[in-house]
Design an enzyme around this catalytic site. Structure first.
Site: not given
Ligand SMILES: Nc1c(NC[C@H](O)[C@H](O)[C@H](O)CO)[nH]c(=O)[nH]c1=O
Ligand SMILES: CC(=O)[C@@H](O)COP(=O)(O)O
Length: 146
Positions: A46, A70-71, A77, A116
Site C-alpha cells: 500500500l 500480497v497474499i 483487506h 512467480r
Molecule cells: N497483507 C499484506 C500487506 N498489508 C500491509 C499493507 O500493505 C500496509 O503496509 C498496511 O495496511 C499499513 O498501511 N502488505 C503487503 O505488501 N503484503 C501483504 O500480504
Molecule cells: C493482504 C492482507 O492484508 C492480508 O495479509 C491481511 O490478512 P487478514 O485479511 O487475515 O487480516
C-alpha cells in the site's frame, strides 16, 4: 539517452524472504541493462505508490520499479491492498507520466508467490524492471525527460 538510466526500486518488505528474491531478480536485470539504481523500502504494498511519488519530485530518477507480494488472508483487506496499490501505480504512470514497472504479486498463497518471485521460475522482479526500462525508452522517444 546519453547518460546512464537511473532507476529507483521501491520494495515492500512485508515478506522479507520474498522481497529479497524479487529485489535480486530486479537488480540482476538492471545490471544486465547497464542501468544505475537505488533501493528504498516500505512496510507494505500500500505504501509503494506514495513512496514513488515522494521520490519523483527529486527529479533524480528516470524510472521506478515497485516490488511487493500480497497474499490473501481472512478478510477483505487483500482486495484493498491489491486494488489500491495497483491503482496508485497506474495513476502515477498515467497522470504523472512516470516510467514504472509494477512488480507487486497478488496471490492466494506462498506457493503461488514463490512460483512467480523465484529468479529461476517466474522472475517477476526482472519483468518489472524490463517494463520500467521500456517505459523510460518511450518517454525518451517522446521527449518527456524525467
Ligand atoms: N497483507 C499484506 C500487506 N498489508 C500491509 C499493507 O500493505 C500496509 O503496509 C498496511 O495496511 C499499513 O498501511 N502488505 C503487503 O505488501 N503484503 C501483504 O500480504
Ligand atoms: C493482504 C492482507 O492484508 C492480508 O495479509 C491481511 O490478512 P487478514 O485479511 O487475515 O487480516
Amino acid at each position: 539517452m546519453s547518460e546512464k538510466v537511473n532507476i529507483l526500486i521501491v520494495e515492500a518488505r512485508f515478506y522479507e524472504d520474498l522481497a529479497d528474491e524479487m529485489a535480486s531478480g530486479a537488480i540482476e536485470a538492471l545490471e544486465k541493462a547497464g542501468a544505475d539504481y537505488e533501493r528504498i523500502s516500505v512496510p507494505g504494498a500500500l505504501e509503494i505508490p506514495a513512496a514513488i511519488r515522494f521520490a519523483a519530485d527529486s527529479g533524480h530518477y528516470d524510472g521506478y520499479v515497485g516490488l511487493g507480494v500480497v497474499i490473501r488472508g481472512e478478510t477483505t483487506h487483500y482486495d484493498y491492498v491489491c486494488g489500491e496499490s495497483a491503482r496508485g501505480l497506474q495513476e502515477l504512470a498515467i497522470k504523472d507520466r512516470l516510467a514504472l514497472g509494477n512488480g507487486i504479486l497478488t496471490v492466494e498463497n506462498g506457493d503461488q508467490a514463490w512460483a512467480r518471485a523465484a529468479r529461476d521460475r517466474g522472475n517477476k522482479g526482472a519483468a518489472a524492471v524490463e517494463a520500467a526500462l521500456r517505459m523510460v525508452e518511450l518517454k525518451s522517444k517522446y521527449g518527456l525527460g524525467r
